[in-house]
Design a protein around this motif. Structure first.
Motif, PDB file in Angstrom:
ATOM      1  N   GLY A 213       0.833  -1.193   0.000  1.00 56.29           N
ATOM      2  CA  GLY A 213       0.000   0.000   0.000  1.00 56.29           C
ATOM      3  C   GLY A 213       0.870   1.246   0.000  1.00 56.29           C
ATOM      4  N   THR A 214       0.234   2.387  -0.038  1.00 57.09           N
ATOM      5  CA  THR A 214       0.947   3.659   0.024  1.00 57.09           C
ATOM      6  C   THR A 214       1.105   4.032   1.486  1.00 57.09           C
ATOM      7  N   VAL A 215       2.348   4.004   1.957  1.00 58.12           N
ATOM      8  CA  VAL A 215       2.612   4.039   3.389  1.00 58.12           C
ATOM      9  C   VAL A 215       3.272   5.356   3.791  1.00 58.12           C
ATOM     10  N   ALA A 216       2.825   5.929   4.881  1.00 55.89           N
ATOM     11  CA  ALA A 216       3.432   7.143   5.429  1.00 55.89           C
ATOM     12  C   ALA A 216       4.687   6.750   6.198  1.00 55.89           C
ATOM     13  N   SER A 217       5.803   6.710   5.481  1.00 58.52           N
ATOM     14  CA  SER A 217       7.078   6.312   6.075  1.00 58.52           C
ATOM     15  C   SER A 217       8.169   7.169   5.458  1.00 58.52           C
ATOM     16  N   ASN A 218       9.426   6.752   5.638  1.00 58.43           N
ATOM     17  CA  ASN A 218      10.548   7.481   5.052  1.00 58.43           C
ATOM     18  C   ASN A 218      10.843   7.034   3.627  1.00 58.43           C
ATOM     19  N   PHE A 219       9.946   6.254   3.042  1.00 60.06           N
ATOM     20  CA  PHE A 219      10.104   5.834   1.660  1.00 60.06           C
ATOM     21  C   PHE A 219      10.251   7.057   0.756  1.00 60.06           C
ATOM     22  N   ALA A 220      11.175   6.976  -0.191  1.00 56.16           N
ATOM     23  CA  ALA A 220      11.426   8.031  -1.189  1.00 56.16           C
ATOM     24  C   ALA A 220      12.057   9.277  -0.593  1.00 56.16           C
ATOM     25  N   SER A 221      12.515   9.208   0.648  1.00 58.11           N
ATOM     26  CA  SER A 221      13.058  10.414   1.282  1.00 58.11           C
ATOM     27  C   SER A 221      14.351  10.891   0.644  1.00 58.11           C
TER      28      SER A 221
END
Length: 278
Positions: free
Chosen positions: A188-196
């Motif tokens: 899913g589309t997750v509120a994390s540091n992904f793509a930071s």
């Protein structure tokens, strides 16, 4: 539920860390792997579990990690290949590969290969954290796996996530009758540091306060990894399948229907990593 030994890469943050917490709480022996020593050690200390530091942009780290895991863990019930990400401008690693391709595909492919005897003996499940981006942006060109001709960060990421699904299918085809089960999933589309560290519009989208309000939490997204890790292949989920929301994905990339693409990607990955074919 019988306790399992579960190795999770990319476990220093995001869904990897959350999955480690949930699985540890459920009584499993969790081993966390991460690139950041401080973050990985923090998770390891919090849970009181073994931890390993490995940067997947360095294949020597992957080989060392495999050797350390083999020495410490004669049995591995689940290998969760969760480490990955989308990065910015095209970057070559010290090993000579595109960073996105190496971190998301070649490194977990190598780790799995180096642990194959342990995994087969254990009757293990191998889980890939993929993405719906595989369907949206991915395309495997067997003569240009790293997108030298048409590189964009999202295209490279989408293809690497498609590689994860094709790897899952081929791992199932080659090793399921020897005891290994494999699945890939979209968290899913997750509120994390992904793509930071991507430095492009994806980073802006993921960093938007409004967008993050609409995203899934890492705690919720980790539930699908936990479900696969704890589940019984053949009963709770089927080996060789890509899942979304705990169900086989209805919309899939056309190349995942072509077994020749999966087979050739496997062979080319072996060739790039200079692994012996047996």
């Amino acid at each position: 539920m019988e306790a399992k030994t579960i190795v999770i890469t990319g476990a220093s943050d995001g869904i990897g860390a959350e999955a480690a917490r949930q699985l540890h709480h459920h009584g499993h022996q969790v081993v966390v792997v991460g690139r950041s020593a401080s973050k990985t050690n923090a998770v390891g200390d919090e849970l009181g579990v073994d931890r390993h530091i490995a940067d997947f942009s360095r294949l020597a780290d992957v080989r060392r990690l495999a050797a350390d895991l083999r020495a410490a863990r004669p049995r591995i019930d689940v290998l969760a290949n969760n480490a990955g990400g989308i990065f910015g401008d095209r970057t070559k690693t010290g090993d000579g590969f595109d960073l996105t391709f190496q971190v998301n595909h070649l490194a977990p492919f190598l780790l799995t290969h180096l642990l194959l005897d342990v995994l087969t003996t254990s009757g293990a499940s191998v889980i890939q954290t993929s993405s719906a981006g595989a369907r949206l942006f991915g395309n495997v060109a067997l003569d240009d796996l790293e997108h030298d001709r048409d590189f964009t960060p999202q295209r490279a990421y989408g293809t690497a996530k498609l590689d994860n699904i094709l790897f899952t299918q081929e791992l199932h085809r080659r090793f399921h009758d020897r005891g290994i089960s494999a699945a890939a999933f979209h968290p899913g589309t997750v509120a994390s540091n992904f793509a930071s560290s991507s430095g492009n519009f994806v980073q802006r989208v993921y960093g938007s306060r409004l967008t993050r309000l609409l995203m899934s939490t890492p705690q919720k997204a980790a539930g699908q990894l936990v479900w696969l890790a704890e589940g019984r292949p053949g009963t709770d989920w089927e080996s060789g399948v890509y899942y979304e929301r705990r169900k086989p994905a209805k919309r899939i990339h056309p190349q995942t229907r072509d077994s020749n693409v999966a087979r050739q990607l496997w062979d080319e990955s072996m060739h790039l990593l200079k692994l012996p074919r047996g």
